[in-house]
Write a protein that holds these residues in place. Structure first.
Motif, PDB file in Angstrom:
ATOM      1  N   ASN A 160      -5.203 -25.757  15.690  1.00 43.22           N
ATOM      2  CA  ASN A 160      -4.861 -24.804  16.749  1.00 43.22           C
ATOM      3  C   ASN A 160      -3.702 -23.896  16.329  1.00 43.22           C
ATOM      4  O   ASN A 160      -2.558 -24.151  16.662  1.00 43.22           O
ATOM      5  N   ILE A 161      -4.026 -22.870  15.565  1.00 38.82           N
ATOM      6  CA  ILE A 161      -2.983 -21.892  15.211  1.00 38.82           C
ATOM      7  C   ILE A 161      -3.425 -20.541  15.756  1.00 38.82           C
ATOM      8  O   ILE A 161      -4.485 -20.044  15.395  1.00 38.82           O
ATOM      9  N   ASP A 162      -2.607 -19.993  16.616  1.00 38.38           N
ATOM     10  CA  ASP A 162      -2.840 -18.614  17.049  1.00 38.38           C
ATOM     11  C   ASP A 162      -2.012 -17.726  16.143  1.00 38.38           C
ATOM     12  O   ASP A 162      -0.789 -17.765  16.178  1.00 38.38           O
ATOM     13  N   THR A 163      -2.678 -16.984  15.302  1.00 38.29           N
ATOM     14  CA  THR A 163      -1.927 -16.165  14.361  1.00 38.29           C
ATOM     15  C   THR A 163      -2.428 -14.720  14.430  1.00 38.29           C
ATOM     16  O   THR A 163      -3.642 -14.476  14.369  1.00 38.29           O
ATOM     17  N   PRO A 164      -1.525 -13.764  14.610  1.00 47.06           N
ATOM     18  CA  PRO A 164      -1.982 -12.374  14.766  1.00 47.06           C
ATOM     19  C   PRO A 164      -2.460 -11.786  13.442  1.00 47.06           C
ATOM     20  O   PRO A 164      -1.883 -12.058  12.399  1.00 47.06           O
ATOM     21  N   ILE A 165      -3.518 -11.000  13.506  1.00 45.19           N
ATOM     22  CA  ILE A 165      -3.936 -10.229  12.334  1.00 45.19           C
ATOM     23  C   ILE A 165      -3.117  -8.943  12.303  1.00 45.19           C
ATOM     24  O   ILE A 165      -2.710  -8.474  11.265  1.00 45.19           O
ATOM     25  N   PHE A 166      -2.858  -8.403  13.489  1.00 49.07           N
ATOM     26  CA  PHE A 166      -1.847  -7.358  13.589  1.00 49.07           C
ATOM     27  C   PHE A 166      -1.200  -7.422  14.968  1.00 49.07           C
ATOM     28  O   PHE A 166      -1.775  -7.975  15.901  1.00 49.07           O
ATOM     29  N   SER A 167       0.008  -6.922  15.026  1.00 44.56           N
ATOM     30  CA  SER A 167       0.761  -6.930  16.280  1.00 44.56           C
ATOM     31  C   SER A 167       1.217  -5.499  16.583  1.00 44.56           C
ATOM     32  O   SER A 167       1.082  -4.611  15.742  1.00 44.56           O
ATOM     33  N   SER A 168       1.783  -5.310  17.751  1.00 46.07           N
ATOM     34  CA  SER A 168       2.256  -3.966  18.116  1.00 46.07           C
ATOM     35  C   SER A 168       3.317  -3.488  17.124  1.00 46.07           C
ATOM     36  O   SER A 168       3.293  -2.328  16.682  1.00 46.07           O
ATOM     37  N   THR A 169       4.248  -4.382  16.763  1.00 47.87           N
ATOM     38  CA  THR A 169       5.294  -4.003  15.806  1.00 47.87           C
ATOM     39  C   THR A 169       4.659  -3.612  14.469  1.00 47.87           C
ATOM     40  O   THR A 169       5.048  -2.612  13.854  1.00 47.87           O
ATOM     41  N   GLY A 170       3.678  -4.418  14.032  1.00 52.29           N
ATOM     42  CA  GLY A 170       3.014  -4.136  12.760  1.00 52.29           C
ATOM     43  C   GLY A 170       2.293  -2.802  12.784  1.00 52.29           C
ATOM     44  O   GLY A 170       2.336  -2.038  11.808  1.00 52.29           O
ATOM     45  N   VAL A 171       1.635  -2.503  13.903  1.00 55.58           N
ATOM     46  CA  VAL A 171       0.911  -1.228  14.014  1.00 55.58           C
ATOM     47  C   VAL A 171       1.909  -0.075  13.983  1.00 55.58           C
ATOM     48  O   VAL A 171       1.700   0.936  13.299  1.00 55.58           O
ATOM     49  N   ALA A 172       3.052  -0.238  14.684  1.00 53.82           N
ATOM     50  CA  ALA A 172       4.058   0.832  14.711  1.00 53.82           C
ATOM     51  C   ALA A 172       4.600   1.092  13.305  1.00 53.82           C
ATOM     52  O   ALA A 172       4.678   2.246  12.857  1.00 53.82           O
ATOM     53  N   ILE A 173       4.951   0.018  12.592  1.00 52.75           N
ATOM     54  CA  ILE A 173       5.475   0.168  11.226  1.00 52.75           C
ATOM     55  C   ILE A 173       4.419   0.825  10.336  1.00 52.75           C
ATOM     56  O   ILE A 173       4.717   1.740   9.559  1.00 52.75           O
ATOM     57  N   SER A 174       3.162   0.390  10.469  1.00 51.57           N
ATOM     58  CA  SER A 174       2.083   0.926   9.637  1.00 51.57           C
ATOM     59  C   SER A 174       1.901   2.418   9.878  1.00 51.57           C
ATOM     60  O   SER A 174       1.730   3.205   8.934  1.00 51.57           O
ATOM     61  N   LEU A 175       1.939   2.822  11.162  1.00 49.35           N
ATOM     62  CA  LEU A 175       1.735   4.232  11.473  1.00 49.35           C
ATOM     63  C   LEU A 175       2.861   5.095  10.902  1.00 49.35           C
ATOM     64  O   LEU A 175       2.617   6.190  10.385  1.00 49.35           O
ATOM     65  N   PHE A 190       0.840  -1.203   0.000  1.00 44.46           N
ATOM     66  CA  PHE A 190       0.000   0.000   0.000  1.00 44.46           C
ATOM     67  C   PHE A 190       0.877   1.255   0.000  1.00 44.46           C
ATOM     68  O   PHE A 190       0.640   2.202  -0.756  1.00 44.46           O
ATOM     69  N   PHE A 191       1.913   1.245   0.825  1.00 40.73           N
ATOM     70  CA  PHE A 191       2.831   2.385   0.901  1.00 40.73           C
ATOM     71  C   PHE A 191       3.556   2.568  -0.436  1.00 40.73           C
ATOM     72  O   PHE A 191       3.624   3.680  -0.982  1.00 40.73           O
ATOM     73  N   LEU A 192       4.086   1.468  -0.977  1.00 42.71           N
ATOM     74  CA  LEU A 192       4.868   1.569  -2.214  1.00 42.71           C
ATOM     75  C   LEU A 192       4.001   2.039  -3.389  1.00 42.71           C
ATOM     76  O   LEU A 192       4.414   2.893  -4.185  1.00 42.71           O
ATOM     77  N   LEU A 193       2.789   1.470  -3.485  1.00 44.41           N
ATOM     78  CA  LEU A 193       1.907   1.851  -4.599  1.00 44.41           C
ATOM     79  C   LEU A 193       1.447   3.296  -4.459  1.00 44.41           C
ATOM     80  O   LEU A 193       1.376   4.031  -5.450  1.00 44.41           O
ATOM     81  N   SER A 194       1.140   3.695  -3.229  1.00 45.33           N
ATOM     82  CA  SER A 194       0.712   5.080  -3.008  1.00 45.33           C
ATOM     83  C   SER A 194       1.847   6.037  -3.338  1.00 45.33           C
ATOM     84  O   SER A 194       1.630   7.082  -3.961  1.00 45.33           O
ATOM     85  N   MET A 195       3.059   5.684  -2.930  1.00 44.90           N
ATOM     86  CA  MET A 195       4.213   6.536  -3.226  1.00 44.90           C
ATOM     87  C   MET A 195       4.472   6.592  -4.734  1.00 44.90           C
ATOM     88  O   MET A 195       5.013   7.565  -5.246  1.00 44.90           O
ATOM     89  N   SER A 196       4.085   5.507  -5.443  1.00 51.33           N
ATOM     90  CA  SER A 196       4.297   5.472  -6.892  1.00 51.33           C
ATOM     91  C   SER A 196       3.261   6.294  -7.640  1.00 51.33           C
ATOM     92  O   SER A 196       3.312   6.389  -8.865  1.00 51.33           O
TER      93      SER A 196
END
Ligand SMILES: [Zn+2]
Length: 181
Positions: free
Chosen positions: A141-156, A12-18
């Motif tokens: 039984n897979i616990d898989t994050p949809i988003f994590s704190s690191t992901g939110v920080a990078i996204s912001l 999303f970032f790369l395409l928007s920047m393009s």
């Protein structure tokens, strides 16, 4: 694996920047999450993470698009690259069957540089590729994050970069780079 938020926000970032519109960048970037829909079938990192499989499906789609919607052909290329970014990033975080069925091993790429807090020059470079046989198995039984704190920080941070771009366009006559003569 990188979480869905990371898979989405980077293209999303790369395409928007393009220079793509927010709407178009959102549509394309949503495609990057598709390979992880295999969790709906309780299979983690299935053939949906194979570059070969993705290229095959994309080539068939591109042929149909070129025939019936010629003006959208370039969109199909961008969409393919966006989807391919998924297994590429996954291969750096867990075993991924990127070349299945041509190569029946899942691949994990390690690229790390660490240091020691007592001696910052005590550098430890770890570059390696690990292989293990491809086995698609169902798990309940897979616990898989949809988003994590690191992901939110990078996204912001990335979204702040986009906001800066739009601010610059408005106030400094900033023009995004154009690849067309
Ligand atoms: Zn994945």
């Amino acid at each position: 694996m990188p979480e869905p938020l990371i898979h989405f926000i980077i293209p999303f970032f790369l395409l928007s920047m393009s220079g793509l519109s927010v709407k178009k960048a959102t549509l394309f970037s949503t495609l990057a999450i598709l390979p992880d829909l295999d969790v709906l079938f309780h299979i983690h990192r299935s053939f949906s993470h194979s570059i070969i499989f993705i290229l095959l499906i994309s080539a068939l789609a591109a042929i149909v698009i070129k025939k019936f919607y010629k003006e959208k052909f370039h969109d199909s290329i961008v969409a393919t690259l966006v989807i391919l970014s998924h297994p590429f990033m996954d291969a750096f975080t867990g075993y991924t069957p990127v070349f299945w069925p041509l190569f029946n091993k899942s691949i994990l790429i390690i690229a790390e540089l660490t240091t020691n807090i007592n001696d910052v020059l005590d550098l430890n470079l770890n570059l390696d590729i690990y292989f293990k046989p491809v086995i698609f198995y169902k798990t309940t039984n897979i616990d898989t994050p949809i988003f994590s704190s690191t992901g939110v920080a990078i996204s912001l941070v990335l979204l702040a970069g986009l906001a800066l771009k739009y601010y610059s366009i408005k106030h400094y006559s900033f023009k995004p780079p154009s690849f067309r003569p």
